[in-house]
Design a protein around this motif. Sequence first.
Motif, PDB file in Angstrom:
ATOM      1  N   GLU A  19     -10.578   2.089   6.376  1.00 26.92           N
ATOM      2  CA  GLU A  19     -10.210   0.681   6.243  1.00 26.92           C
ATOM      3  C   GLU A  19      -9.036   0.281   7.129  1.00 26.92           C
ATOM      4  O   GLU A  19      -8.964  -0.846   7.593  1.00 26.92           O
ATOM      5  N   ASN A  20      -8.095   1.196   7.333  1.00 23.00           N
ATOM      6  CA  ASN A  20      -6.881   0.896   8.079  1.00 23.00           C
ATOM      7  C   ASN A  20      -6.629   2.009   9.103  1.00 23.00           C
ATOM      8  O   ASN A  20      -5.730   2.829   8.930  1.00 23.00           O
ATOM      9  N   ILE A  75      -8.949   4.898   2.933  1.00 17.55           N
ATOM     10  CA  ILE A  75      -7.929   4.103   3.631  1.00 17.55           C
ATOM     11  C   ILE A  75      -7.936   4.428   5.120  1.00 17.55           C
ATOM     12  O   ILE A  75      -7.613   3.583   5.948  1.00 17.55           O
ATOM     13  N   THR A 112       0.854  -1.178   0.000  1.00 15.09           N
ATOM     14  CA  THR A 112       0.000   0.000   0.000  1.00 15.09           C
ATOM     15  C   THR A 112       0.894   1.233   0.000  1.00 15.09           C
ATOM     16  O   THR A 112       1.689   1.433   0.911  1.00 15.09           O
ATOM     17  N   LYS A 141      -5.255   2.200  11.983  1.00 16.89           N
ATOM     18  CA  LYS A 141      -3.943   2.262  12.637  1.00 16.89           C
ATOM     19  C   LYS A 141      -2.832   2.683  11.672  1.00 16.89           C
ATOM     20  O   LYS A 141      -1.738   3.029  12.087  1.00 16.89           O
ATOM     21  N   SER A 188      -1.238   0.786   9.510  1.00 14.24           N
ATOM     22  CA  SER A 188      -0.161  -0.204   9.444  1.00 14.24           C
ATOM     23  C   SER A 188       0.102  -0.633   7.997  1.00 14.24           C
ATOM     24  O   SER A 188      -0.798  -0.672   7.167  1.00 14.24           O
TER      25      SER A 188
END
Length: 121
Positions: free
Chosen positions: A110-111, A107, A62, A113, A115
């Motif tokens: 979706e993510n 994003i 990513t 944290k 990471s």
Amino acid sequence: MVRKITKTNPNIIELIINLRKQSNQEQAAIWKDLAKRLERSNRRRAQVNLSKISRNSSVDETILIPGKVLGSGNLDHKVQVVALGFSKMAQEKIKEAGGECLDIATILEENPKGSNIRIIE
């Protein structure tokens, strides 16, 4: 200390505020770093070509661009590219390579944290 945002685009202002909130909630420094990069003037905002993404990424990674992705060069592997904007040619080439184009707000959900995300400028 609260920084004064001098942007005029309400979408960018809202995105910067959300990035800072997420950074504080999740203790994720990547979102605070991204907010600082987006606060810069438009002239200093990143414009990255696909050739640079291809050189500096690996398969299924990513990649986050705090600016616009341009279509110069080729992408020879599948990556997930997250950016503020994409040129039409860049979108076509990313999808041809099997990757996907996402915006930063997506994003962030979706993510949370942050990471396994690499920032490229």
